[in-house]
Structures are given as C-alpha cells and as structure tokens.
Design an enzyme around this catalytic site. Structure first.
Site, mmCIF file in Angstrom:
data_model
loop_
_atom_site.group_PDB
_atom_site.id
_atom_site.type_symbol
_atom_site.label_atom_id
_atom_site.label_comp_id
_atom_site.label_asym_id
_atom_site.label_seq_id
_atom_site.Cartn_x
_atom_site.Cartn_y
_atom_site.Cartn_z
ATOM 1 N N ARG A 85 0.231 9.081 -11.053
ATOM 2 C CA ARG A 85 0.208 7.672 -11.462
ATOM 3 C C ARG A 85 -1.174 7.337 -12.013
ATOM 4 N NH1 ARG A 85 1.529 4.457 -6.540
ATOM 5 N NH2 ARG A 85 3.682 5.074 -7.029
ATOM 6 N N ARG A 154 -5.533 -0.675 -5.422
ATOM 7 C CA ARG A 154 -4.822 0.092 -6.445
ATOM 8 C C ARG A 154 -4.910 -0.610 -7.802
ATOM 9 N NH1 ARG A 154 0.505 2.592 -3.368
ATOM 10 N NH2 ARG A 154 -0.610 3.569 -1.623
ATOM 11 N N LYS A 217 -2.744 0.456 1.837
ATOM 12 C CA LYS A 217 -2.937 0.101 0.433
ATOM 13 C C LYS A 217 -3.257 -1.380 0.273
ATOM 14 C CE LYS A 217 2.084 -0.283 -0.054
ATOM 15 N NZ LYS A 217 3.278 0.319 -0.676
ATOM 16 N N LYS A 219 -3.337 -4.503 -2.891
ATOM 17 C CA LYS A 219 -2.896 -4.812 -4.249
ATOM 18 C C LYS A 219 -3.426 -6.173 -4.687
ATOM 19 C CE LYS A 219 1.278 -1.995 -3.814
ATOM 20 N NZ LYS A 219 2.758 -1.949 -3.872
ATOM 21 N N CYS A 438 13.529 0.810 -8.697
ATOM 22 C CA CYS A 438 12.544 1.852 -8.423
ATOM 23 C C CYS A 438 13.135 3.207 -8.812
ATOM 24 C CB CYS A 438 12.151 1.835 -6.956
ATOM 25 S SG CYS A 438 13.446 2.451 -5.850
ATOM 26 N N CYS A 444 11.851 10.694 -4.985
ATOM 27 C CA CYS A 444 11.137 9.972 -3.931
ATOM 28 C C CYS A 444 11.617 10.431 -2.558
ATOM 29 C CB CYS A 444 11.346 8.473 -4.078
ATOM 30 S SG CYS A 444 10.513 7.524 -2.780
ATOM 31 N N CYS A 483 15.163 2.243 -0.828
ATOM 32 C CA CYS A 483 14.778 2.149 0.577
ATOM 33 C C CYS A 483 14.216 0.756 0.808
ATOM 34 C CB CYS A 483 13.756 3.242 0.934
ATOM 35 S SG CYS A 483 12.081 2.910 0.351
ATOM 36 N N CYS A 487 9.299 -1.327 -3.570
ATOM 37 C CA CYS A 487 8.473 -1.063 -4.750
ATOM 38 C C CYS A 487 8.867 -1.909 -5.956
ATOM 39 C CB CYS A 487 8.526 0.415 -5.108
ATOM 40 S SG CYS A 487 7.730 1.483 -3.889
#
Length: 573
Positions: A85, A154, A217, A219, A438, A444, A483, A487
């Site tokens: 990514r 990120r 993470k 954001k 996603c 994944c 899931c 995302c």
C-alpha cells in the site's frame, strides 16, 4: 489542573503488555529480522514476527485462499504473496507516477491496480522475491509505502481535487504537511529497502512516537464542507475546514472516530468523532502532534481490540482528553464553528474549476483498475497518462478524477475516454455509484465472506428491486466488507453489510447520507434470500411513503425499522 501521570504505559513492564508491544520495543526501530526473512529462499513467507513489523513498511503478508485447500492436499505451503500500500497524502499523483505504478502492477502484482477507501493505491500478489525491486521502483518516482500500515499515522486523507479551487489547494497543502510531520523518523525503511545506513538505536530515535510507536493505527482526514467525501467523522482525528468569504479561517478539530469492531464482543464498536474545538491553520501541526502523543501515552497497550483512540476517549472522557491536549499545547482551542455537510459521494463527469481548468471523475467499481474484454479501463488510463499534463486524483469512494485539464487539452482527453469506452463506464445506477466494498476474498486473511467479488452481482438484484419500487434514481449509500473490521466504512452506510461466514452477512440500516450517523444492525447472519426479501419490502415502503428529499437512512429510522444510534457505545445495545 494537576498534571496527569503520562508514564502509565511507558513504564509498565513490557511483559504485562500485548506481545506486539514487546516486538516493537525489541525491533531496532522496526528493522527486526526482515532482511534475513527476505534472504530465505526456502519459503515464500516472512518470519512470523516480521509479518507484524512489515506493516509499518507498508505491506501485509497474505496468501491466495482460493488455492489453500488444493495446496494443502499437495503438501505445499500456502501461496504466499504480499499486499503493498502506498502512502499518498490527499490521493494525488502525477502522470509519470501513474505510468510507473501501472508498470509495477503488471510486472510484479496481479496485473492491475486497486484504489482504496483511503485515497491510495494497493498492489496485490507481489511475491517476496520482488519486494525490494517493487519498493525501489516506487521510490524512483518519489513515492513510498512507509507508514501506509502499522501502529502509526497512516495516509492522510483530504477533500478531493486540490485544483477545484484555491481553498482546496490550501487544504491539500495542510494534509501533506501533517503527513510529513508525523512520518516515522528512524531509518529502517531506508536501511532495508533503499540500501541506506544501518539503524543505530543509540543515535536513531522517534521523537514523536517513541520506541513502541502507537498502541494501534491512527487515521487523519481533512474535509471541506459541504462535501464530506472523506467521512471525516470516521477518522481518529478529523479537521473540518472553516471558510469565511472564501478564505480558510482554520479547522474544527474532531477526535475519536473509528470503524473497527469484533462480532459478539460488546466492548468493541464503531464510533463517530466528536468536535473538541477550533484551531487556526498555523496551529494545526501542533494540534495534530499533541493529539497523537496523548493517544501514544494513554492508549490501551494490553488489549489491542480496545487500543484505538475512540476507546481512550470513552475510557477517560472527552472533557479529560481535551484538557490534556490543551495542557500540553499550553493554550486553549477555540469554540468549534457551525458546519453543514450535504453528502459524502463523488460528482461524476466534467467539472470546471475556479481557474477555468477542467476535471473529469470516473466511476471505478470497488476501485479495481484492470482491463476487461468490453472495458479496457487500465489501458485507457495508461494512454491518458501518456499525454495528460495535470494530475490524477484518487477519491475516498474508490473513484478517480483526471484533474487540471487545460481547455486546450479537454477534447484530447475526451476523445481518449470515448475511444476506450470509459465515459460509458460499466453499470452506473444511482445505487451502484454510491456503493463500495473492501477486497476480502481471496487475499485478506481476516475476511469471513466475499465482498468485492460479490457486491456487484448483489447490486444487480437490488437495482431491480429499486426499479420496481420507483426509487431507481435515488442515491442510497451502500457498503460491504467481508468482516466486521470496517475498511469500507460500512457502519456509516444507509445499507451496510459485514461478512459473518461464507454467504452470510449482518445487514445494517440507518446510516447518515453524508456520514453524520452510525447505522444499526437489522438482520444478523443472513444469506442473500433473506437480504433480498427484507430490502424488497423496505424499498417498496420507502417508495410509497418517503417525504420529499428524505434519504433512505433517515426514512428507516423515522418509520421505526431501526432506532437511531446516538453514540458508538450504544451501537451494540
């Protein structure tokens, strides 16, 4: 106000923390044994600990789950591959960069490019042996993958198209500045991938993150009302531009958004960010760094499922958090200003900017760029990149804008779009234009159900139901993930799906049309038959009894299908 104990997690014995904390602390600032893993010719995989550290370098180890059973029967290891990514603040790249990424995708990836929900690129299918060459090729056009994943800040999102106006350009500059400021400082990335000097723990350091970085993470996103294209309330830290008489006055500061949750664990939930004040443009960097450091010091380093900023806020309280931020800043934030959003979608087709230059936004279904027999999307964009003198802009809805087209070049770009059938696109109903998914299967490792490969076919059936109900031209925000991790931001959708098992999904209803409200679970662990039965009745009811201009998400709450979720901690009630 007394100074809180900021050393709570820093001085806590490492053995009491999550194993990832010990791994980070002992990694020589993220070097680990990655180089040794790369040099091992026996396996296509990296060492288990290194698969955690490589996230900070911008990639995840995955395997092709479609091949798992067959490879197991043949007594072969899984078909390991990497997902890379890019870190791409604001989602802008040049034609030269586009052509290089196109080449990388065809040579080292799965033959295409994927635009993500955070305005960046992903490569799928990269083999271990090609990692260093791929990253060096990315670096050759002044791009990188550093900090695109991992327990750091990120890719920073920003309102689409900096060339739309001088205001949008200023916001893009701020997004770039905060991204640069919060990038990791230690040299592991340069040492491993770019043949730089070896990291020396006695000299190298991370002045913002420290040796164990963040608990999870982080954001950040910048929004420009009235468009909430970045879903600013889903960000750990959101900056909302405040404009008066066309001039940028500053930003409302919002904290605590996040989409991830775990099924059947009520202590985990999505949450929308809360405003805590206002800052001037020149104060923004200090505000961003301070909020990151408060999360660094107080985020949960024992339970990673509750390590995001949203849980820090709900544990300590919003007033406490704001007070801690202001004490560290040494000054108080201003009062948050009034803002009004209208939608969070993209405007397709041609748009003229303030300076007379043109911009064209393409619908890219689920962000997947490749060539199909009837739709040479990747080839068409390659030909445009060879002549385009402006830039390419990725949108948070997985679409693409060809930006900054001078009037003299508009006809040329238009002809290339038509020659490759890109103006027609693929199916573009109002429902489809406002949908995204996603990746999920087959790459994944967290996916429990299909998403990207399934949503297009489900939408065909939903489009037919919408047509029968007389709402085919009504935009309804629809999102699917394989899931519960969120995302594609499904918990903000008017219709949201999260995978529970192969062919089974939770169905959520009632999200806000412009990203201002969470949705609520309506059906749990159901297959397509139940989904279509439910939505057929809902669409018919909406078509008959909606009020003028009433979004679908508002309707299902007003008539009682689901209650309004007023706070994330009530999402599972």
């Amino acid at each position: 106000m007394s100074t809180p104990d900021r050393s709570r997690d820093i001085t806590q014995p490492l053995e009491t923390l999550h194993p990832n904390e010990r791994l980070k602390a002992n990694s020589r600032f993220l070097c680990g044994t990655i180089e040794q893993s790369l040099a091992d010719p026996i396996t296509g995989a990296l060492a288990p600990d290194d698969t955690q550290l490589t996230k900070f370098h911008g990639f995840y180890q995955q395997d092709d789950r479609d091949l798992r059973d067959e490879r197991r029967r043949q007594k072969l290891e899984p078909a390991y591959q990497m997902m890379l990514r890019l870190r791409l603040p604001g989602g802008t790249c040049t034609p030269e960069q586009w052509l290089k990424l196109d080449d990388i995708g065809r040579r080292y990836g799965d033959g295409g490019l994927r635009l993500t929900t955070r305005q960046t690129f992903q490569f799928h299918g990269v083999l271990k042996r090609d990692l260093r060459t791929t990253i060096q090729d990315i670096n050759s056009v002044l791009l990188d993958t550093m900090a695109a994943c991992g327990d750091v800040n990120r890719t920073v999102m920003a309102a689409v198209n900096p060339h739309q106006s001088a205001l949008h350009a200023k916001v893009q500059e701020h997004a770039q500045a905060v991204s640069d400021h919060l990038a990791p400082r230690a040299g592991a990335y340069r040492e491993i991938w770019l043949d730089g000097e070896r990291v020396d723990p006695d000299k190298d350091n991370e002045p913002i993150y420290g040796p164990t970085y963040l608990p999870r993470k982080f954001k950040i996103g910048f929004a420009v009302p009235p468009v909430n294209d970045i879903d600013v309330y889903s960000q750990d830290l959101g900056f909302i531009a405040i404009v008066e008489d066309g001039d940028l006055q500053g930003f409302n500061v919002c904290v605590g958004g996040g989409m991830g949750r775990t099924d059947n664990e009520a202590a985990t939930y999505p949450r929308l960010a809360d405003p805590i004040g206002f800052c001037r443009p020149e104060e923004m960097i200090a505000v961003a760094e301070t909020i990151v450091t408060v999360q660094r010091d107080y985020g949960d380093r024992v339970d990673r499922k509750r390590a995001r900023l949203k849980y820090t806020l709900d544990t300590h309280g919003l007033d406490w958090f704001k007070g801690e931020v202001e004490e560290r800043l040494g000054w108080s934030l201003g009062e948050a200003r009034e803002v009004a959003f209208e939608h969070n979608g993209d405007r397709y087709g041609w748009l003229e900017g303030d300076d007379g230059h043109w911009h064209y936004t393409l619908f890219i279904e689920n962000g997947r760029i490749r060539d199909w027999p009837d739709y040479p999307l990747m080839s068409g964009l390659r030909e445009i990149a060879r002549v385009h003198e402006g830039e390419f802009q990725l949108t948070p809805n997985q679409n693409l804008t060809i930006v900054n087209i001078s009037p003299a070049w508009r006809d040329t770009i238009e002809r290339l779009l038509q020659d490759h059938h890109l103006t027609q696109g693929r199916r573009q109903s109002a429902l489809r234009r406002n949908a995204m998914a996603c990746v999920a299967m087959p790459t994944c490792g967290l996916a429990m159900a299909e998403s990207e490969r399934y949503l297009p076919s489900l939408l065909i059936k939903l489009e037919a139901l919408a047509e029968q109900a007389g709402i085919a031209d009504t935009p309804i925000v629809t999102r699917m993930t394989g899931c519960p991790n969120g995302c594609a931001r499904p918990y903000l959708a008017e219709i949201g799906f999260t995978g529970r098992a192969p062919g089974k999904y939770n169905l959520y209803l009632g999200g806000g049309f412009h990203g201002q409200r969470l949705n609520k679970c309506y059906l749990e662990n159901v297959g397509e038959t139940k989904i279509l039965e439910a939505l057929e009745g809902l669409f018919q009811h909406y078509g008959r009894e909606r009020e003028p201009g009433e979004p679908f998400g508002d309707f299902v709450i007003r008539v009682g299908y689901v209650p309004e979720v007023t706070a994330g901690r009530h999402f599972n009630d």
